[in-house]
Write a protein that holds these residues in place. Structure first.
Motif, PDB file in Angstrom:
ATOM      1  N   GLU A 501       3.716  18.577   2.418  1.00 38.94           N
ATOM      2  CA  GLU A 501       3.756  17.184   1.993  1.00 38.94           C
ATOM      3  C   GLU A 501       3.961  17.088   0.479  1.00 38.94           C
ATOM      4  N   LEU A 502       4.742  16.075   0.043  1.00 39.42           N
ATOM      5  CA  LEU A 502       4.890  15.780  -1.382  1.00 39.42           C
ATOM      6  C   LEU A 502       3.782  14.809  -1.767  1.00 39.42           C
ATOM      7  N   VAL A 503       2.896  15.231  -2.648  1.00 39.37           N
ATOM      8  CA  VAL A 503       1.737  14.417  -3.015  1.00 39.37           C
ATOM      9  C   VAL A 503       1.772  14.132  -4.510  1.00 39.37           C
ATOM     10  N   SER A 504       1.153  13.045  -4.907  1.00 44.43           N
ATOM     11  CA  SER A 504       0.951  12.753  -6.330  1.00 44.43           C
ATOM     12  C   SER A 504      -0.461  13.182  -6.714  1.00 44.43           C
ATOM     13  N   HIS A 505      -0.608  13.646  -7.935  1.00 45.00           N
ATOM     14  CA  HIS A 505      -1.911  14.197  -8.324  1.00 45.00           C
ATOM     15  C   HIS A 505      -2.102  14.109  -9.832  1.00 45.00           C
ATOM     16  N   TYR A 523      -9.330  34.211 -18.282  1.00 40.61           N
ATOM     17  CA  TYR A 523      -9.872  32.854 -18.379  1.00 40.61           C
ATOM     18  C   TYR A 523     -10.484  32.437 -17.050  1.00 40.61           C
ATOM     19  N   ALA A 524     -11.425  31.499 -17.132  1.00 36.44           N
ATOM     20  CA  ALA A 524     -12.063  30.928 -15.940  1.00 36.44           C
ATOM     21  C   ALA A 524     -12.435  29.487 -16.257  1.00 36.44           C
ATOM     22  N   MET A 525     -12.068  28.578 -15.344  1.00 36.54           N
ATOM     23  CA  MET A 525     -12.334  27.158 -15.563  1.00 36.54           C
ATOM     24  C   MET A 525     -12.811  26.492 -14.284  1.00 36.54           C
ATOM     25  N   ALA A 526     -13.695  25.539 -14.451  1.00 34.90           N
ATOM     26  CA  ALA A 526     -14.038  24.622 -13.372  1.00 34.90           C
ATOM     27  C   ALA A 526     -13.052  23.463 -13.425  1.00 34.90           C
ATOM     28  N   THR A 527     -12.586  23.011 -12.275  1.00 32.37           N
ATOM     29  CA  THR A 527     -11.535  21.995 -12.248  1.00 32.37           C
ATOM     30  C   THR A 527     -11.929  20.809 -11.370  1.00 32.37           C
ATOM     31  N   ALA A 528     -11.219  19.711 -11.578  1.00 30.01           N
ATOM     32  CA  ALA A 528     -11.355  18.512 -10.743  1.00 30.01           C
ATOM     33  C   ALA A 528      -9.953  17.967 -10.492  1.00 30.01           C
ATOM     34  N   ARG A 529      -9.769  17.357  -9.325  1.00 25.29           N
ATOM     35  CA  ARG A 529      -8.442  16.895  -8.927  1.00 25.29           C
ATOM     36  C   ARG A 529      -8.553  15.578  -8.180  1.00 25.29           C
ATOM     37  N   LEU A 530      -7.604  14.675  -8.442  1.00 26.72           N
ATOM     38  CA  LEU A 530      -7.433  13.458  -7.663  1.00 26.72           C
ATOM     39  C   LEU A 530      -6.038  13.498  -7.055  1.00 26.72           C
ATOM     40  N   GLU A 531      -5.958  13.245  -5.733  1.00 24.20           N
ATOM     41  CA  GLU A 531      -4.682  13.411  -5.036  1.00 24.20           C
ATOM     42  C   GLU A 531      -4.452  12.273  -4.053  1.00 24.20           C
ATOM     43  N   HIS A 532      -3.205  11.783  -4.032  1.00 21.00           N
ATOM     44  CA  HIS A 532      -2.787  10.837  -2.987  1.00 21.00           C
ATOM     45  C   HIS A 532      -1.930  11.604  -1.997  1.00 21.00           C
ATOM     46  N   ASN A 533      -2.418  11.700  -0.749  1.00 25.82           N
ATOM     47  CA  ASN A 533      -1.795  12.543   0.265  1.00 25.82           C
ATOM     48  C   ASN A 533      -1.799  11.775   1.579  1.00 25.82           C
ATOM     49  N   SER A 534      -0.621  11.632   2.191  1.00 19.78           N
ATOM     50  CA  SER A 534      -0.520  10.852   3.430  1.00 19.78           C
ATOM     51  C   SER A 534      -1.269  11.510   4.581  1.00 19.78           C
ATOM     52  N   ALA A 541      -7.965  11.097  -2.803  1.00 16.48           N
ATOM     53  CA  ALA A 541      -8.905  12.132  -2.375  1.00 16.48           C
ATOM     54  C   ALA A 541      -9.325  12.979  -3.572  1.00 16.48           C
ATOM     55  N   PRO A 542     -10.634  13.038  -3.851  1.00 17.88           N
ATOM     56  CA  PRO A 542     -11.105  13.876  -4.957  1.00 17.88           C
ATOM     57  C   PRO A 542     -11.414  15.301  -4.487  1.00 17.88           C
ATOM     58  N   ALA A 543     -11.325  16.235  -5.419  1.00 22.25           N
ATOM     59  CA  ALA A 543     -11.640  17.631  -5.111  1.00 22.25           C
ATOM     60  C   ALA A 543     -12.234  18.292  -6.350  1.00 22.25           C
ATOM     61  N   ALA A 544     -13.128  19.236  -6.113  1.00 18.49           N
ATOM     62  CA  ALA A 544     -13.642  20.116  -7.161  1.00 18.49           C
ATOM     63  C   ALA A 544     -13.123  21.515  -6.883  1.00 18.49           C
ATOM     64  N   GLY A 545     -12.991  22.316  -7.923  1.00 16.41           N
ATOM     65  CA  GLY A 545     -12.439  23.638  -7.684  1.00 16.41           C
ATOM     66  C   GLY A 545     -12.587  24.569  -8.864  1.00 16.41           C
ATOM     67  N   PHE A 546     -11.751  25.592  -8.870  1.00 20.60           N
ATOM     68  CA  PHE A 546     -11.787  26.596  -9.930  1.00 20.60           C
ATOM     69  C   PHE A 546     -10.365  27.053 -10.228  1.00 20.60           C
ATOM     70  N   ASN A 547     -10.173  27.629 -11.405  1.00 24.33           N
ATOM     71  CA  ASN A 547      -8.896  28.207 -11.808  1.00 24.33           C
ATOM     72  C   ASN A 547      -9.208  29.372 -12.737  1.00 24.33           C
ATOM     73  N   SER A 548      -8.845  30.569 -12.338  1.00 23.33           N
ATOM     74  CA  SER A 548      -9.138  31.749 -13.150  1.00 23.33           C
ATOM     75  C   SER A 548      -7.950  32.692 -13.117  1.00 23.33           C
TER      76      SER A 548
END
Length: 618
Positions: A501-505, A523-534, A541-548
């Motif tokens: 799916e093509l989503v906006s974020h 590197y290591a980071m805590a992340t947050a995301r907002l996404e519009h997904n059909s 839709a909110p999400a919490a996550g990580f990026n390292s």
């Protein structure tokens, strides 16, 4: 400017004029289309033909439609120059000295009135323009207005080298005029859309130097130009014409760098600089253009306060750096027996590093009497036991880096489907791009799209990134900077029924980066995301996550390994592993191999392999 011209208009209506010359229409037409007159009016070819001026201030023009009619503006100017000299500082000759000089030379206007331009002459004599130096404060990711760097001009007097008075020179700057306190997001949006007026200003170079190298901890590069005194004076007389004149300001094209290129074209008629930047004017690209035009004769480097501190700290071991931290917190430890037991030359280095650390932390903060006393006591200790001269390694010249726009052509496979990928990025640099001229761990990407052509001639938009910014500055014993990232746009993600799916974020994160070697960062980071997904019931839709991950600058180019995950509130879990290795074929040509494995609760894991040729070309 309009107030100064009001008297001109009244005099024109109420007083007899000197006899203005009557050159032929053919001569006037030739002058009106002369590149120098076009430059003086800041005209460009209109989108539908004709002319339009970049100047967005009616006070700059004498003709009713002077902003779109160079010929009418030239005729009005020629007529106005013959107004009675009694107008003094409000006389058009005083308001427009560059136009006056040029028309006098072109038409041999030996009979012009001689108004007393006291205000202009006092201003010009105070500046005493003799030489120009192009100043490039390097990119600073933590400021939206400075993430691409900046350019300004320093105007030197004739004796600046003999007397060592460069700090007393004037800095000529063009920038957005901001009233009030806009937040960073609003600032970026208005800057992109031309929501701020742009103005020229002449200020102390000392003040500008403090602003860029001290307040923002930015390196400064000084490009001494080979303009003659006459060329420099010609540029400054036009600057007088632009006092308080407003332009629309746009971050990407009609910005600080583009406006300064216009001034250099005034200084040296015939040099073509602005024509090279029809869409964007990234500061490093404009510096490169000035250098390629043969206008640079010497380059000097001024390291930032942070660079100086780290250079001094590199001479110390861990125990000595602990002393630096201790002394920066408590200068009374200068009298501690354990400290005084150290060798004299080691104490000198420690004291100097502690003083630099105190001054670094004081940057931009309100004056603190305790901190000021601590700084003074450390400075006294330095004077009693001075360290050796500090040497800061000069980095690669910023203009030697790759060009800003990137064309991409790739071939790959996703699962059992092959595809071709076509991409364009308007600016500027990512973590795997050719590193020369850029710091390791910095990423600024603006307006990137990727289009895929799958087997069966099935076309699909893969992603459209509005902006992706990362600042991965390593932490060390003395400095603990926060690493961060922010991104937004459209992208393909795993969806139901084995579809993507093509989503906006919009997403962001913060964390830390550590230096594992001279050429390696983790590197290591805590992340947050907002996404519009059909595929999701919720509109957002909110999400919490990580990026390292890990970045390694190796013999071929840059290698990155990255793991990231997003845990959505509605239950979806999305994770991925990615490896990218770029081979730096030339400064402006790279070959990148990318391998990704993506996991999602909505479909089975998929592998993707992609080989991309990347051409960096403005």
């Amino acid at each position: 400017m309009p107030k100064r011209l009001l008297l001109c208009v009244l005099l024109a209506a109420c007083a007899p004029l000197h006899a203005a010359p009557a050159p032929s229409l053919q001569a006037l037409d030739a002058l009106a289309n002369d590149p120098y007159w076009i430059a003086l009016g800041h005209y460009e070819t209109g989108k539908l033909g004709g002319w339009r001026s970049y100047v967005d201030d009616s006070g700059f023009f004498l003709a009713e439609h002077g902003d779109s009619d160079p010929s009418a503006e030239l005729s009005a100017t020629l007529h106005a120059l013959y107004q009675p000299a009694e107008a003094g500082d409000s006389h058009p000759q005083c308001v427009f000295p560059a136009r006056t000089r040029w028309l006098r030379e072109q038409l041999q206007l030996d009979d012009l009135p001689q108004p007393s331009c006291t205000e202009y002459q006092r201003w010009f004599d105070d500046i005493q323009p003799h030489r120009a130096v192009l100043i490039f404060p390097a990119a600073y990711l933590n400021s939206p207005s400075s993430m691409f760097g900046h350019t300004l001009l320093r105007i030197d007097q004739a004796d600046v080298d003999a007397n060592g008075t460069a700090l007393l020179s004037y800095a000529l700057n063009f920038g957005a005029y901001i009233e009030g306190m806009d937040n960073s997001m609003l600032y970026a949006w208005k800057g992109l859309m031309g929501g701020y007026p742009g103005l020229f200003s002449l200020v102390s170079y000392r003040a500008k130097l403090a602003e860029y190298s001290r307040l923002e901890n930015r390196d400064l590069w000084e490009y001494q130009l080979n303009l003659t005194p006459a060329e420099t004076a010609r540029m400054i007389e036009h600057v007088w014409e632009l006092k308080q004149v407003r332009f629309d300001y746009f971050f990407f094209d009609e910005n600080c760098s583009f406006r300064l290129l216009e001034l250099l074209e005034i200084a040296r008629p015939g040099v073509a600089l602005t024509a090279q930047f029809p869409l964007t004017a990234i500061p490093t690209d404009t510096v490169r253009a000035v250098k390629q035009a043969g206008m640079v004769e010497r380059i000097d480097y001024r390291p930032s306060r942070e660079k100086e501190l780290l250079a001094r700290a590199s001479q110390l071991d861990e125990t000595e750096q602990d002393w630096v931290l201790a002394l920066a917190d408590d200068s009374n430890l200068l009298q501690d027996n354990a400290f005084r037991g150290l060798a004299l030359e080691r104490r000198a280095l420690i004291q100097d590093a502690a003083y630099r650390l105190v001054r670094y932390h004081a940057t931009g903060a309100e004056r603190d009497s305790v901190q000021a006393q601590r700084s003074f006591e450390l400075l006294q200790a330095i004077n009693r036991n001075p360290p050796g001269e500090l040497s800061v390694a000069r980095p690669e010249l910023p203009e030697n880096g790759h060009q800003s726009r990137t064309w991409q052509l790739g071939a790959g496979s996703r699962g059992d489907r092959s595809f071709a990928e076509y991409g364009l990025r308007m600016a500027y640099h990512d973590l795997n791009d050719n590193l020369a001229g850029f710091p390791l761990g910095a990423q600024i990407e603006i307006l990137q799209f990727k289009l895929r052509q799958y087997e069966g001639n099935h076309w699909q938009l893969e992603r459209l990134d509005l902006a992706t910014i990362r600042s991965l500055t390593p932490r060390n014993r003395l400095l603990q900077p926060l690493s961060w990232q922010v991104a937004g746009g459209l992208e393909r993600v795993p969806g139901t029924h084995e579809q993507r799916e093509l989503v906006s974020h919009i997403n962001g994160g913060a964390g830390g980066t550590w230096q594992l070697g001279d050429d390696t960062l983790a590197y290591a980071m805590a992340t947050a995301r907002l996404e519009h997904n059909s595929d999701f019931a919720a509109f957002i839709a909110p999400a919490a996550g990580f990026n390292s991950g890990l970045i390694w600058n190796n013999a071929l180019g840059n290698l990155s390994v990255e793991a990231k995950g997003d845990y959505f509130l509605q239950g979806e879990v999305r994770r991925s592993l990615a490896l990218n290795q770029q081979w730096e074929v030339t400064d402006n040509l790279g070959l990148r191999l990318s391998a990704t494995r993506q996991f999602s609760q909505l479909q089975t894991p998929e592998n993707e392999l992609l080989l991309t040729l990347r051409w960096y070309h403005y």
